[in-house]
Design a protein around this motif. Structure first.
Motif, short mmCIF file in Angstrom:
data_model
loop_
_atom_site.label_atom_id
_atom_site.label_comp_id
_atom_site.label_asym_id
_atom_site.label_seq_id
_atom_site.Cartn_x
_atom_site.Cartn_y
_atom_site.Cartn_z
N ARG A 121 0.83 -1.21 0.00
CA ARG A 121 0.00 0.00 0.00
C ARG A 121 0.87 1.26 0.00
O ARG A 121 0.56 2.24 -0.68
N ILE A 122 1.95 1.24 0.77
CA ILE A 122 2.85 2.40 0.83
C ILE A 122 3.53 2.61 -0.51
O ILE A 122 3.57 3.73 -1.04
N TYR A 123 4.07 1.54 -1.09
CA TYR A 123 4.71 1.66 -2.41
C TYR A 123 3.71 2.13 -3.46
O TYR A 123 4.04 2.94 -4.33
N SER A 124 2.49 1.65 -3.37
CA SER A 124 1.45 2.06 -4.31
C SER A 124 1.15 3.54 -4.16
O SER A 124 0.95 4.24 -5.17
N CYS A 125 1.11 4.04 -2.94
CA CYS A 125 0.89 5.48 -2.70
C CYS A 125 2.02 6.30 -3.32
O CYS A 125 1.78 7.35 -3.90
N PHE A 185 -6.85 4.18 2.43
CA PHE A 185 -5.81 4.47 1.45
C PHE A 185 -5.61 5.97 1.24
O PHE A 185 -4.49 6.45 1.14
N ALA A 186 -6.70 6.73 1.21
CA ALA A 186 -6.61 8.17 0.98
C ALA A 186 -5.88 8.88 2.11
O ALA A 186 -5.07 9.78 1.88
N VAL A 187 -6.14 8.48 3.35
CA VAL A 187 -5.48 9.08 4.51
C VAL A 187 -3.98 8.74 4.48
O VAL A 187 -3.13 9.59 4.73
N LEU A 188 -3.68 7.49 4.15
CA LEU A 188 -2.29 7.06 4.04
C LEU A 188 -1.55 7.86 2.97
O LEU A 188 -0.44 8.35 3.20
N PHE A 193 18.98 11.49 -2.47
CA PHE A 193 18.56 11.08 -1.12
C PHE A 193 18.19 9.61 -1.11
O PHE A 193 17.62 9.09 -2.07
N SER A 194 18.53 8.96 -0.03
CA SER A 194 18.06 7.60 0.22
C SER A 194 17.19 7.67 1.46
O SER A 194 17.62 8.19 2.49
N VAL A 195 15.97 7.16 1.36
CA VAL A 195 14.98 7.32 2.42
C VAL A 195 14.44 5.96 2.86
O VAL A 195 14.14 5.10 2.02
N ILE A 196 14.30 5.78 4.17
CA ILE A 196 13.64 4.60 4.72
C ILE A 196 12.40 5.09 5.46
O ILE A 196 12.49 5.96 6.32
N LEU A 197 11.25 4.55 5.12
CA LEU A 197 10.01 4.84 5.83
C LEU A 197 9.79 3.70 6.82
O LEU A 197 9.68 2.55 6.41
N ILE A 198 9.72 4.02 8.10
CA ILE A 198 9.47 3.02 9.12
C ILE A 198 8.06 3.26 9.64
O ILE A 198 7.75 4.33 10.15
N ALA A 199 7.21 2.26 9.47
CA ALA A 199 5.80 2.39 9.84
C ALA A 199 5.64 2.36 11.36
O ALA A 199 6.34 1.65 12.06
N LYS A 200 4.67 3.14 11.85
CA LYS A 200 4.32 3.15 13.27
C LYS A 200 2.99 2.43 13.46
O LYS A 200 2.25 2.18 12.50
#
Length: 123
Positions: A79-83, A110-113, A95-102
């Protein structure tokens, strides 16, 4: 025979809207970002990033604290990659970015995400 195939790796389109391998973070870079990278907090994510020469890269990490089942963790990642691919949210080059989910992320619409990710990438 196997070496030739590895050298000629072709970027295939994933049916799950995943990022191509050229835009993902490899294991050694992941460790470096986690140790030396700067961070930024959002309501649903912790962003770790580092300036890196070359193309921008991205990775998503979902721990067992967020979702116990591997199926649920993978669903959150997709879902995150799709967003990110949906609106072509662009990371600044270099930049290299890591998203760490909480916690709490698995219950969101999906819209809020999408809005949360877009808001944090603007920062």
């Amino acid at each position: 025979m196997f070496l030739e195939e590895d050298e000629q790796r072709v970027e295939r389109k994933s049916p799950f809207n995943m990022l191509p391998h050229s835009q993902r973070i490899n294991t050694s870079l992941f460790k470096e970002i986690m140790e030396k990278g700067r961070f930024s907090h959002g309501n649903l994510f912790l962003f770790r990033f580092v300036k890196y020469e070359g193309k921008s890269r991205l990775s998503v990490s979902v721990s067992k604290k967020v979702a116990k089942s591997a199926v649920d963790r993978n669903k959150i990642k997709r879902r995150i990659y799709s967003c990110i691919k949906k609106d072509e949210i662009n990371i600044k080059p270099g930049f290299s970015v890591i998203l760490i989910a909480k916690k709490g992320l698995e219950k969101l619409d999906f819209a809020v995400l999408f809005d949360e990710i877009k808001k944090n990438f603007v920062k």
